[in-house]
Write an enzyme that holds these catalytic residues in place. Structure first.
Site, PDB file in Angstrom:
ATOM      1  N   ASP A 406       0.912  -1.341   0.086  1.00 30.41           N
ATOM      2  CA  ASP A 406       0.165   0.041  -0.161  1.00 30.41           C
ATOM      3  C   ASP A 406       1.049   1.349   0.080  1.00 30.41           C
ATOM      4  O   ASP A 406       2.091   1.222  -0.006  1.00 30.41           O
ATOM      5  CB  ASP A 406      -0.735  -0.026   1.251  1.00 30.41           C
ATOM      6  CG  ASP A 406      -1.906   1.194   1.326  1.00 30.41           C
ATOM      7  OD1 ASP A 406      -2.268   1.435   0.023  1.00 30.41           O
ATOM      8  OD2 ASP A 406      -2.609   1.344   2.268  1.00 30.41           O
ATOM      9  N   GLU A 409       2.925   5.120  -3.932  1.00 31.04           N
ATOM     10  CA  GLU A 409       3.129   5.913  -4.885  1.00 31.04           C
ATOM     11  C   GLU A 409       4.236   6.744  -5.158  1.00 31.04           C
ATOM     12  O   GLU A 409       4.580   7.223  -6.235  1.00 31.04           O
ATOM     13  CB  GLU A 409       1.629   6.822  -4.731  1.00 31.04           C
ATOM     14  CG  GLU A 409       0.393   6.235  -5.093  1.00 31.04           C
ATOM     15  CD  GLU A 409      -0.226   5.221  -4.158  1.00 31.04           C
ATOM     16  OE1 GLU A 409       0.170   5.554  -2.834  1.00 31.04           O
ATOM     17  OE2 GLU A 409      -0.766   4.306  -4.026  1.00 31.04           O
ATOM     18  N   ASP A 484      -8.973   3.634  -2.722  1.00 28.48           N
ATOM     19  CA  ASP A 484     -10.060   3.859  -1.803  1.00 28.48           C
ATOM     20  C   ASP A 484     -11.315   4.448  -2.422  1.00 28.48           C
ATOM     21  O   ASP A 484     -11.488   5.898  -2.580  1.00 28.48           O
ATOM     22  CB  ASP A 484      -9.703   5.067  -0.797  1.00 28.48           C
ATOM     23  CG  ASP A 484      -8.411   4.338   0.140  1.00 28.48           C
ATOM     24  OD1 ASP A 484      -8.217   3.210  -0.126  1.00 28.48           O
ATOM     25  OD2 ASP A 484      -7.805   5.107   0.640  1.00 28.48           O
TER      26      ASP A 484
HETATM   27  O1  MIG Z   1      -4.013   5.948   4.294  1.00 27.30           O
HETATM   28  O2  MIG Z   1      -3.886   0.793   5.604  1.00 27.30           O
HETATM   29  O3  MIG Z   1      -5.976   2.165   0.293  1.00 27.30           O
HETATM   30  O4  MIG Z   1      -6.843   0.133   1.358  1.00 27.30           O
HETATM   31  O5  MIG Z   1      -6.942   0.014   4.405  1.00 27.30           O
HETATM   32  C1  MIG Z   1      -4.725   4.996   4.360  1.00 27.30           C
HETATM   33  C2  MIG Z   1      -5.065   1.602   5.611  1.00 27.30           C
HETATM   34  C3  MIG Z   1      -3.861   3.794   4.000  1.00 27.30           C
HETATM   35  C4  MIG Z   1      -5.131   3.170   2.246  1.00 27.30           C
HETATM   36  C5  MIG Z   1      -5.532   1.827   1.461  1.00 27.30           C
HETATM   37  C6  MIG Z   1      -6.473   1.219   2.304  1.00 27.30           C
HETATM   38  C7  MIG Z   1      -6.040   0.801   3.798  1.00 27.30           C
HETATM   39  C8  MIG Z   1      -5.547   2.008   4.402  1.00 27.30           C
HETATM   40  N1  MIG Z   1      -4.521   2.616   3.625  1.00 27.30           N
END
Ligand code: MIG
Length: 826
Positions: A406, A409, A484
């Site tokens: 996650d 980017e 999201d």
């Molecule tokens: O800033 O890890 O897209 O699926 O549950 C949020 C917490 C961070 C973004 C991800 C989301 C995940 C969440 N993450």
């Protein structure tokens, strides 16, 4: 979650200072390459595989290092061609594509072997640069439509829009937000039913103006790096995708369990709560293969740690889950907590090894993510990828089955842009550079390192990695989800064209957060989304627990009894379809052709082909029209060209017609192509609960073929021949219908011991059924047939014929004989 964000979706407009490519002063002919010398600038053109031509521009004549993060080193390069010189124009002739070069000024266009022009440089602008940016302008025709571009919100056809490639943490995205998390500079132009593709291989900020500022031309360009693009000839969209996939790689066959149902939440924040969801799913007989642990399993959001209090015994928990048929996937964020006071081995070893990105002054760049101050691994450095890969060993030893990457980017809360500053330094695998030039591959290279870690430390098993950010070719390493989204009907609908464009961009293993991430889903929305999710290759529920993790549960059991039955049914249907889905995933690995297919992809010249935004082909045999509005009692849609049948009853429906499909709360509208043979199996609680004892084949009226592929579901042994693939053919005759296995490949170990063949929509009564020439016993009731290992039965109401036998095989066909010989062919 709500953070204001600078508008990133600006296309830099052509400004003063653009230099347009001038006349060709000399042509240098290499063996497999042609170089056009245009004053100080040079253009290189070479074949890059069948039907693919690569074009590169060097404004100052220096091409520099030839390196790509997307194109496979093994991708075919070069091809010999014939050169035809006609004075003011030169033609390079390859078998599938021709390159036409106008000398003054230098403009390039392409032709199919039968002379159809495409990807023509705009006569006025062509290729241009302004010292940093470069762009290429191409001619636009009235009917040109644009598809692909990876992950995009909004309508499927991008004509008239501007798009930007710049991976962002698009936490609050809406149907009009651009860009999102992924950047795939690859697109299709569909012109009069004929497709070609363009791939701009550049991981810097790129932008596309698709007839937004002019009706005469469209353009693409980037603000760093070089103009390096590929033109891919069709004529069919699938030819374009196959060729593109040969360049950047096909999505590999994932482990079978990852195609089952997956349940996630931010967060199941303690071992107790994880056990509770596991028990709830099993108690209510909801099939499920994977549970996810979001960031709260870590100690203070430190990647590769466990919170000792809430997860005191990870191996114990994970083996408990595994015994109940669940695999566990854990999240890993790239931002590594930067702390001086407390030892944190990942941070400390990373510092010692020089694994973190430096700022412009040569010190590790410190940004901010969930753990607070963070440093960022430099995934553009081979040694760092290897180090990162090895960090997964401990998680795998504890029993983790897959990794969810996650924030890659990468996200940086400390910077108004949402990501690290453009000046941050990267090793660039031997060509040091700044972040701006490689931004869009950061996430992909993290996924790559993760994939390599799983390959190395889970020897012989196919890795499961799920990534949020990516670039062209990311499908080699990871499945992708759309980030999201929100719990709304609008977001449910939006996910369809979004996934379709991702799919034709080479990402095959994809899905949206089912039920929606932000907000809470009403019971009906959740169930309808789950039904749509049956057709998301990645079938995962996820939700944000909001602050304090207090939002209601979002899982199939959370909405009461009636809804539970509907949800269970949808998930069971997915499990019944798994043989079909798995076979299609294997096909993708071989050919690049995806599971999710927009109608225009297979039927580019059909009327309205590009108007199907919310209906799609699921593999070659099925057409899905999921319910996308609340309170539906019917689903109105247009059927695609061809002859179709209702999936469940076999009732015929015409192609190219409007139909009103009646729906109940548990209906999943689905059609099967005439002649389709769809491999299925009984649902189970998880994919490897029971070995395959009986393969179900749904056979639809008409002549057709189908395939079933099977292997151990986990290892790479299939690449050494340890698999089975069967190809079936059904042939209707005036006497009835016959079904044969026309080819069987591979070892017998995975062949079905028995078959249940369902001939749906037979328009006649059956007199006799034989297998391998011997008559099978006619059973008096459905119960009698289900208790015996052989026999047949026809349901007189639906005319569906079920045939059960273990004698079916190559050279041993099933022959159905009809009772009355009708005067008309069936
Ligand atoms: O800033 O890890 O897209 O699926 O549950 C949020 C917490 C961070 C973004 C991800 C989301 C995940 C969440 N993450």
């Amino acid at each position: 979650m709500a953070r204001t964000r600078r508008q990133l979706g600006q296309v830099r407009r052509p400004t003063v200072g653009w230099t347009t490519l001038g006349a060709v002063t000399r042509i240098r002919r290499g063996d497999r390459m042609v170089e056009l010398i245009c004053g100080a600038a040079r253009v290189r053109i070479n074949g890059a595989g069948e039907g693919v031509v690569r074009v590169r521009l060097a404004p100052d004549g220096e091409f520099g290092r030839d390196h790509s993060w997307a194109v496979l080193p093994a991708a075919p390069t070069g091809a010999t061609w014939r050169m035809e010189d006609a004075g003011d124009a030169v033609r390079l002739v390859l078998p599938e594509i021709r390159v036409c070069i106008q000398r003054a000024p230098c403009r390039i266009s392409f032709q199919t072997p039968d002379g159809l022009a495409f990807a023509e440089d705009d006569p006025r602008k062509g290729m241009a640069w302004d010292g940093r940016d470069f762009r290429c302008w191409k001619r636009l025709c009235l009917g040109d439509q644009f598809f692909g571009f990876g992950e995009r919100a909004g309508p499927m056809n991008k004509r008239g829009q501007t798009l930007v490639n710049w991976n962002v943490d698009a936490a609050d995205h809406e149907p009009w937000t651009d860009p999102l998390y992924q950047a795939h500079p690859f697109f299709y132009v569909l012109r009069d039913g004929t497709a070609h593709g363009i791939f701009l291989d550049n991981p810097a900020r790129a932008s596309f103006d698709l007839g937004h500022s002019s009706h005469a031309h469209y353009s693409f360009g980037a603000d760093a790096g070089t103009l390096d693009y590929y033109v891919i000839v069709g004529p069919a969209p699938r030819d374009v995708l196959r060729r593109y996939a040969r360049l950047v790689g096909e999505a590999p066959l994932p482990p079978r369990w990852s195609l089952g149902f997956q349940q996630c939440r931010w967060s199941y924040e303690s071992a107790r709560r994880v056990r509770r969801i596991a028990e709830r799913l099993r108690r209510h007989r909801v099939p499920c293969d994977a549970l996810y642990l979001d960031i709260d399993y870590m100690e203070g959001f430190r990647s590769f740690t466990w919170n000792q209090k809430s997860f005191p015994d990870p191996p114990g928990l994970l083996s408990y889950l595994r015994r109940r048929g669940f695999r566990t996937v854990v999240i890993i964020d790239p931002g590594i907590k930067h702390e001086a006071k407390r030892p944190y081995p990942v941070h400390d070893a990373g510092m010692r090894g020089g694994h973190f990105c430096n700022d412009a002054t040569g010190r590790p760049y410190v940004g901010r993510v969930w753990p607070g101050d963070c440093v960022y691994p430099d995934f553009t450095r081979a040694a760092t990828r290897a180090w990162w890969a090895d960090l997964h060993a401990g998680l795998l030893r504890a029993g983790v089955a897959g990794i969810w990457t996650d924030m890659n980017e990468p996200t940086d809360f400390s910077n108004p842009s949402g990501t690290v500053p453009l000046s941050v330094r990267h090793a660039g695998d031997g060509a040091p550079t700044h972040h701006g030039a490689v931004h869009n591959i950061y996430g992909m290279q993290m996924a790559r390192a993760t994939f390599e870690g799983l390959s190395r430390h889970r020897c012989g098993e196919r890795p499961f990695v799920l990534t949020r950010a990516g670039y062209s070719g990311v499908q080699r390493y990871a499945a992708v989800w759309t980030g999201d989204n929100a719990s709304s009907w609008e977001h449910l609908r939006m996910s369809i064209p979004m996934l379709l464009n991702m799919s034709v961009s080479g990402m095959n293993f994809i899905g949206a957060d089912i039920g929606g991430f932000r907000g809470t889903a009403a019971p009906e929305l959740f169930s309808r989304w789950l039904q749509l999710g049956v057709f998301n290759p990645l079938f995962r529920v996820h939700t944000c627990g909001t602050r304090g993790n207090t939002a209601p549960e979002q899982d199939p059991t959370a909405y009461g009894k009636t809804q539970l039955a509907i949800n269970r049914r949808a998930i069971m249907f997915r499990y019944q379809l798994l043989p079909y889905i798995y076979t299609a995933m294997r096909e993708t690995e071989r050919t690049g052709e995806p599971l999710l297919r927009p109608v225009w992809f297979d039927e580019p010249s059909a009327a309205h082909a590009t108007k199907f935004e919310h209906e799609f082909f699921f593999g070659r045999a099925l057409f899905a029209a999921p319910v996308i509005h609340p309170g539906a009692t019917r689903r109105d849609f247009m059927t695609p060209p061809g002859r179709w049948h209702d999936f469940y009853t076999g009732a015929p429906c015409a192609g190219g017609a409007r139909i009103e499909y009646p729906v109940k709360p548990d209906t999943i509208p689905l059609l099967a192509r005439a002649g389709a043979i769809v491999p299925m199996r009984q649902a189970a609680q998880f994919t490897d609960e029971r070995p395959l004892t009986e393969l179900i084949l749904n056979v639809y009226p008409g002549r057709g073929v189908g395939t079933f592929y099977n292997d151990d579901g986990l290892s790479y042994a299939y690449r050494e021949g340890d698999y089975v693939a069967e190809m079936y053919a059904s042939v209707p005759t005036s006497h009835g219908v016959s079904l044969r296995i026309i080819r069987r490949e591979g070892a017998g170990a995975y062949a079905p011991p028995r078959y249940l063949v369902r001939f749906l929509g037979l328009p006649y009564c059956v007199r006799r059924v034989t297998c391998n020439g011997r008559a099978l016993v006619k059973r008096g009731s459905a119960g009698a047939l289900s208790r015996s290992h052989s026999g047949w039965r026809q349901d007189m109401k639906t005319k569906t014929l079920q045939v059960r036998t273990d004698g079916f095989g190559p050279g041993a066909p099933i022959v159905v004989e009809r009772a009355i010989r009708a005067s008309r062919n069936p």
